[in-house]
Design an enzyme around this catalytic site. Structure first.
Site, PDB file in Angstrom:
ATOM      1  N   HIS A  66       0.842  -1.192   0.000  1.00  0.00           N
ATOM      2  CA  HIS A  66       0.000   0.000   0.000  1.00  0.00           C
ATOM      3  C   HIS A  66       0.873   1.235   0.000  1.00  0.00           C
ATOM      4  O   HIS A  66       1.929   1.245   0.631  1.00  0.00           O
ATOM      5  CB  HIS A  66      -0.927   0.019   1.223  1.00  0.00           C
ATOM      6  CG  HIS A  66      -2.104   0.904   1.013  1.00  0.00           C
ATOM      7  ND1 HIS A  66      -2.056   2.249   1.220  1.00  0.00           N
ATOM      8  CD2 HIS A  66      -3.348   0.617   0.547  1.00  0.00           C
ATOM      9  CE1 HIS A  66      -3.226   2.767   0.915  1.00  0.00           C
ATOM     10  NE2 HIS A  66      -4.028   1.814   0.497  1.00  0.00           N
ATOM     11  N   ASP A 110      -8.058  -5.270  -0.636  1.00  0.00           N
ATOM     12  CA  ASP A 110      -8.494  -6.107  -1.755  1.00  0.00           C
ATOM     13  C   ASP A 110      -8.222  -7.593  -1.546  1.00  0.00           C
ATOM     14  O   ASP A 110      -8.820  -8.423  -2.234  1.00  0.00           O
ATOM     15  CB  ASP A 110      -7.806  -5.655  -3.047  1.00  0.00           C
ATOM     16  CG  ASP A 110      -8.344  -4.322  -3.530  1.00  0.00           C
ATOM     17  OD1 ASP A 110      -9.571  -4.144  -3.483  1.00  0.00           O
ATOM     18  OD2 ASP A 110      -7.552  -3.458  -3.932  1.00  0.00           O
TER      19      ASP A 110
HETATM   20  N1  ACO Z   1       4.061  -7.669  -4.564  1.00  0.00           N
HETATM   21  C1  ACO Z   1       5.404  -7.696  -4.659  1.00  0.00           C
HETATM   22  N2  ACO Z   1       6.173  -6.632  -4.438  1.00  0.00           N
HETATM   23  C2  ACO Z   1       5.563  -5.476  -4.119  1.00  0.00           C
HETATM   24  C3  ACO Z   1       4.169  -5.375  -4.006  1.00  0.00           C
HETATM   25  C4  ACO Z   1       3.401  -6.521  -4.246  1.00  0.00           C
HETATM   26  N3  ACO Z   1       2.078  -6.479  -4.163  1.00  0.00           N
HETATM   27  N4  ACO Z   1       3.842  -4.113  -3.683  1.00  0.00           N
HETATM   28  C5  ACO Z   1       4.985  -3.449  -3.587  1.00  0.00           C
HETATM   29  N5  ACO Z   1       6.026  -4.263  -3.859  1.00  0.00           N
HETATM   30  C6  ACO Z   1       7.435  -3.922  -3.864  1.00  0.00           C
HETATM   31  C7  ACO Z   1       7.780  -3.212  -5.169  1.00  0.00           C
HETATM   32  O1  ACO Z   1       8.165  -4.117  -6.177  1.00  0.00           O
HETATM   33  C8  ACO Z   1       8.887  -2.289  -4.748  1.00  0.00           C
HETATM   34  O2  ACO Z   1      10.077  -3.058  -4.606  1.00  0.00           O
HETATM   35  P1  ACO Z   1      11.480  -2.448  -5.060  1.00  0.00           P
HETATM   36  O3  ACO Z   1      11.688  -1.258  -4.197  1.00  0.00           O
HETATM   37  O4  ACO Z   1      12.416  -3.579  -4.823  1.00  0.00           O
HETATM   38  O5  ACO Z   1      11.317  -2.093  -6.506  1.00  0.00           O
HETATM   39  C9  ACO Z   1       8.459  -1.863  -3.355  1.00  0.00           C
HETATM   40  O6  ACO Z   1       7.666  -2.931  -2.843  1.00  0.00           O
HETATM   41  C10 ACO Z   1       7.680  -0.563  -3.342  1.00  0.00           C
HETATM   42  O7  ACO Z   1       6.538  -0.756  -4.192  1.00  0.00           O
HETATM   43  P2  ACO Z   1       5.901   0.354  -5.118  1.00  0.00           P
HETATM   44  O8  ACO Z   1       5.163  -0.321  -6.220  1.00  0.00           O
HETATM   45  O9  ACO Z   1       6.921   1.374  -5.504  1.00  0.00           O
HETATM   46  O10 ACO Z   1       4.903   1.004  -4.103  1.00  0.00           O
HETATM   47  P3  ACO Z   1       3.789   2.054  -4.466  1.00  0.00           P
HETATM   48  O11 ACO Z   1       3.522   2.824  -3.253  1.00  0.00           O
HETATM   49  O12 ACO Z   1       4.129   2.808  -5.709  1.00  0.00           O
HETATM   50  O13 ACO Z   1       2.550   1.125  -4.856  1.00  0.00           O
HETATM   51  C11 ACO Z   1       0.778  -0.376  -4.670  1.00  0.00           C
HETATM   52  C12 ACO Z   1       1.562   0.741  -3.989  1.00  0.00           C
HETATM   53  C13 ACO Z   1       0.351   0.091  -6.073  1.00  0.00           C
HETATM   54  C14 ACO Z   1      -0.479  -0.647  -3.865  1.00  0.00           C
HETATM   55  C15 ACO Z   1       1.668  -1.635  -4.751  1.00  0.00           C
HETATM   56  O14 ACO Z   1       1.954  -2.100  -3.452  1.00  0.00           O
HETATM   57  C16 ACO Z   1       1.033  -2.714  -5.596  1.00  0.00           C
HETATM   58  O15 ACO Z   1       1.179  -2.707  -6.823  1.00  0.00           O
HETATM   59  N6  ACO Z   1       0.293  -3.685  -4.959  1.00  0.00           N
HETATM   60  C17 ACO Z   1      -0.401  -4.701  -5.686  1.00  0.00           C
HETATM   61  C18 ACO Z   1      -1.696  -4.140  -6.270  1.00  0.00           C
HETATM   62  C19 ACO Z   1      -2.731  -3.906  -5.192  1.00  0.00           C
HETATM   63  O16 ACO Z   1      -2.977  -4.744  -4.347  1.00  0.00           O
HETATM   64  N7  ACO Z   1      -3.397  -2.733  -5.280  1.00  0.00           N
HETATM   65  C20 ACO Z   1      -4.478  -2.387  -4.356  1.00  0.00           C
HETATM   66  C21 ACO Z   1      -4.044  -1.326  -3.386  1.00  0.00           C
HETATM   67  S1  ACO Z   1      -5.349  -0.926  -2.246  1.00  0.00           S
HETATM   68  C22 ACO Z   1      -6.469  -0.086  -3.179  1.00  0.00           C
HETATM   69  O17 ACO Z   1      -6.131   0.657  -4.061  1.00  0.00           O
HETATM   70  C23 ACO Z   1      -7.845  -0.271  -2.961  1.00  0.00           C
END
Ligand code: ACO
Length: 372
Positions: A257, A308
């Protein structure tokens, strides 16, 4: 000028609707943990729109208003019958809400009372649209909403199947709607606020918000979680699937998140609901797989489930088709979107940030015949 990728940590507005402070989510100052177990979705709608919990009489009046506006125009039903087979459910919702504006004579009336009435209509009609879409694509006639429904949860489940839903299902749906109702300046709410800050209409704002919610990094993640569970197929396959996904740096849907780093407070309520519904339906497999995935992903990556993750198994236990999960999110979140849109109108300023330009400079126009 330096850009902040994804606007992370940028405070873009003031708002008195919901807050996330030190990992605690509140709606109008009420902790989500309190509301999740005590409030109905209609009480939450009232709270988000009017800033206070309703009295009994105010709640009854809101329920009556929602019931009186829940039918959708016959022209919209006719239009939905023309949507191609296989239309994405969120694309259908986005198109249908845009179409609703065409049949509302108040669509462009920017008076505060007209905007509040349109918020009521949108909240009342969105569940009807989702249920009608599902029935039409299955070759069935849409079911008109009950004029005396006790709740949106009850009416929605009724319109999906035509059967009176049981109380457990209604309560689970109601609690899920409470948990998804608002979430500070999330991507879809921001999209809605940006749209109406140009003094465009509330239907345009909600249509923008639906488009933003559709994506798998936001609301679309709940469908993606279920797709993953189905792909994994059984508890025995969880270890190898997750090991492979993590080794290949694949995102595990329903985890992580932007704001919560120590866990999403809504997830535990959905986890509990998922376990209870699994027991009731006699199928614990989705729940057991989910728990195992959580153990692995949290253990190995430190990532916690978001709203989710367990909502996928909850909706599946309620017998709901996977691609309706995100539209159901919208049925709930339209309460927050409209609250934010009304707040934006009440103290509006165009939202127009800047970009840090990284393209070429000092280019000179060359006639077309001289270009390589
Ligand atoms: N699975 C694996 N790795 C992850 C995940 C995940 N679900 N989420 C974050 N990471 C990792 C990223 O790869 C990144 O790693 P790195 O630094 O080695 O590259 C690090 O954690 C930071 O992640 P970001 O994607 O930069 O975080 P951001 O704040 O931009 O994104 C988000 C947040 C979009 C929710 C992300 O965690 C994600 O894509 N999750 C999966 C999709 C999801 O569940 N979305 C629903 C969110 S809740 C809602 O909107 C209702």
């Amino acid at each position: 000028m330096t850009a902040t990728q994804g606007l992370e940590g940028i405070v873009a507005t003031t708002s008195s609707i919901s807050s996330i402070i030190d990992g605690v989510l509140t709606y109008r100052g009420y902790d989500i943990d309190d509301l999740a177990v005590n409030a109905s979705f209609e009480e939450v709608i009232y709270l988000l729109w009017y800033g206070k919990l309703p009295t009994k009489q105010e709640l009854e009046q809101l329920v009556a208003q929602l019931n009186s506006h829940s039918a959708i125009p016959a022209e919209l039903i006719a239009a939905m019958k023309l949507y191609p087979q296989g239309t994405n459910s969120m694309a259908a919702l986005r198109s249908a809400i845009s179409t609703l504006a065409l049949y509302d004579p108040l669509a462009d009336d920017m008076n505060a009372d007209a905007n509040l009435l349109k918020a009521i209509k949108l909240q009342a009609q969105l569940p009807t649209v989702v249920a009608a879409f599902d029935r039409i694509r299955n070759g069935l006639e849409p079911i008109a909403p009950k004029a005396d429904a006790t709740s949106i949860a009850q009416n929605f489940l009724y319109m999906l199947s035509g059967q009176e839903p049981d109380q457990v299902a209604v309560q689970a749906m109601d609690q899920a709607l409470v948990l998804h109702a608002d979430h500070e300046l999330n991507a879809s709410t921001f999209a809605g606020r940006v749209t109406v800050a140009t003094l465009s209409d509330i239907y345009s704002g909600v249509t923008s918000a639906i488009g933003a919610l559709k994506g798998p990094l936001h609301g679309g993640a709940n469908e993606a979680v279920m797709a993953m569970l189905e792909d994994i197929g059984s508890l025995d396959n969880v270890d190898s699937y997750i090991a492979d996904a993590l080794a290949n740096k694949k995102k595990i849907m329903g985890f992580g998140h932007r704001v919560y780093k120590n866990g999403d407070p809504r997830a535990k309520h959905l986890q509990k609901m998922s376990a209870e519904l699994g027991k009731l339906t006699g199928n614990m497999e989705w729940y057991d797989m989910s728990v195992k995935i959580e153990d692995l992903v949290t253990g190995q990556k430190g990532l916690k489930p978001n709203v989710d993750f367990y909502s996928a198994s909850v909706y599946t236990s309620l017998g709901i088709t996977r691609d309706l999960f995100t539209p159901i999110f919208a049925i709930s979140r339209v309460s927050g979107w409209t609250a934010h849109i009304l707040e934006q109108f009440a103290n509006n300023r165009l939202i127009r940030p800047r970009a840090d330009y990284t393209g070429p400079v000092n280019m000179k126009y060359a006639p077309i015949e001289t270009r390589a």
